[in-house]
Motif scaffolding. Structure first.
Motif, PDB file in Angstrom:
ATOM      1  N   TYR A  56      10.759  64.100  78.478  1.00 23.26           N
ATOM      2  CA  TYR A  56      11.449  64.281  79.752  1.00 23.26           C
ATOM      3  C   TYR A  56      10.413  64.566  80.830  1.00 23.26           C
ATOM      4  O   TYR A  56       9.286  64.978  80.547  1.00 23.26           O
ATOM      5  N   ASP A  57      10.816  64.353  82.060  1.00 23.63           N
ATOM      6  CA  ASP A  57       9.918  64.556  83.184  1.00 23.63           C
ATOM      7  C   ASP A  57      10.762  64.773  84.428  1.00 23.63           C
ATOM      8  O   ASP A  57      11.896  64.270  84.526  1.00 23.63           O
ATOM      9  N   TRP A  58      10.241  65.524  85.368  1.00 21.54           N
ATOM     10  CA  TRP A  58      10.943  65.738  86.622  1.00 21.54           C
ATOM     11  C   TRP A  58       9.966  66.155  87.708  1.00 21.54           C
ATOM     12  O   TRP A  58       8.887  66.667  87.433  1.00 21.54           O
ATOM     13  N   GLN A  59      10.363  65.900  88.919  1.00 23.79           N
ATOM     14  CA  GLN A  59       9.608  66.333  90.093  1.00 23.79           C
ATOM     15  C   GLN A  59      10.571  66.443  91.258  1.00 23.79           C
ATOM     16  O   GLN A  59      11.469  65.597  91.423  1.00 23.79           O
ATOM     17  N   ILE A  60      10.423  67.465  92.077  1.00 30.07           N
ATOM     18  CA  ILE A  60      11.333  67.679  93.203  1.00 30.07           C
ATOM     19  C   ILE A  60      10.557  68.288  94.363  1.00 30.07           C
ATOM     20  O   ILE A  60       9.625  69.073  94.154  1.00 30.07           O
TER      21      ILE A  60
END
Length: 358
Positions: A56-60
């Motif tokens: 999984y990966d995320w950026q905000i």
């Protein structure tokens, strides 16, 4: 390298923002937006005897802007990403800025000029192969050192500036970062450097049948002590480290061809020398809602003194993406990481998942 406070002075000819950010106009002068992505998927290493990895990966990032007049504005940015989880840096960006058509000043935690102007190679997958690669995160044996083509991950206590040549398609920048002692690594007295200086340049040709952009940058780290300037390289202690990076992307109709590279040189290193060379190439093609790409990277660590055994690593993959709408897409990547330093000489893998972008 650990990120710290950044102060900046930037003269620019243009800025890139998220294409589909969520925007909110509070008043004629004040507005906010939110942008980022999230990804879930799996990776199966075909010749390793282990279960499929959940990935999984995320950026905000959130941004606020206030228009002082038709030319000048001030604002703030705060952002985080999955890579910062489990580190001393809970945010990847906490900065304020002042901006005009030819000028931008930043203060806070943010990326270096060399990294802001850096270019990678085309890739339609979601494994971040150009920087902070998820391929290496899941496949490299413990203790192995390699590099990506990205500019150094040294966003440090800094004063930064960008000077623009008269043509508006140019961006040219310099930056300076005084060092800081970081006593966070177990078994080590300190992880530090005296200062970091960056230089970057980018040029865009956005008209005609063939469009292109090229960039080049250099970063100088003085007196690094137990410092890693790439996410997958071992720490270095040396008199200095100098990194040179360059890249070019060319677009013709629905094709994009790209090349990227980096040379790292350590002066009088102590212990293993983790400098070297990395080269990348990629090609992508879009048709309707479908995108295809192929990418390749060649890495030679310890190129200049040979202190690391089996230093050469090859990474190749092809990716496909189906774009459902401007927010959602499905992707799949098939590739191989091969070199004498790998556990089984090569690691063929297949990976895929769902990504949401805004």
């Amino acid at each position: 390298m650990k990120k710290k406070l950044i102060c900046g002075l930037i003269f620019v000819g243009g800025f890139i923002g998220a294409a589909d950010a969520f925007d909110y106009q509070y008043s004629d002068k004040l507005k906010f937006n939110l942008s980022g992505y999230g990804m879930v998927g799996g990776m199966d290493v075909l010749n390793y005897d282990r279960q499929t990895d959940f990935i999984y990966d995320w950026q905000i990032a959130g941004r606020a802007e206030y228009d002082i007049n038709s030319d000048w504005k001030v604002g703030a940015i705060i952002g985080g990403k999955e890579l910062n989880k489990g580190t001393n840096n809970y945010f990847s960006d906490v900065s304020g800025f002042v901006q005009a058509p030819w000028f931008r000043a930043e203060v806070g935690l943010t990326s270096s000029i060399a990294k802001k102007l850096w270019l990678g190679v085309p890739d339609v997958g979601a494994l971040r192969i150009n920087q902070e690669s998820m391929v290496y995160k899941n496949l490299l044996p413990d203790g192995m050192s390699t590099m990506t083509t990205t500019a150094p991950v040294t966003a440090s206590t800094a004063v930064r500036g960008i000077l623009v040549s008269p043509p508006k398609n140019f961006q040219v920048g310099v930056s300076f970062a005084p060092g800081e002692v970081n006593e966070y690594r177990s078994g080590s007295e300190k992880n530090t450097f005296d200062y970091v200086a960056d230089l970057g340049i980018k040029y865009r040709h956005n008209y005609g049948a063939t469009k292109y952009v090229w960039s080049a940058g250099v970063t100088y780290i003085n007196n690094p002590i137990e410092v890693a300037s790439d996410d997958y390289s071992l720490n270095v202690t040396a008199d200095s480290r100098t990194e040179y990076n360059a890249g070019v992307n060319v677009q013709w109709k629905s094709y994009v061809l790209g090349f990227s590279g980096k040379i790292v040189y350590d002066l009088n290193p102590i212990g293993l020398n983790t400098d070297g060379l990395v080269l990348g190439a990629g090609l992508s093609y879009d048709i309707l809602n479908w995108s295809f790409s192929g990418s390749y990277f060649y890495t030679d660590t310890s190129l200049f003194d040979g202190s690391i055994q089996d230093p050469i690593l090859n990474t190749a993959l092809v990716s496909i993406r189906y774009k459902y709408d401007k927010y959602w897409d499905l992707w799949m990547s098939v590739g191989d990481v091969f070199g004498a330093g790998m556990m089984y000489d090569n690691a063929a893998f297949v990976s895929g998942g769902l990504r949401f972008r805004f």
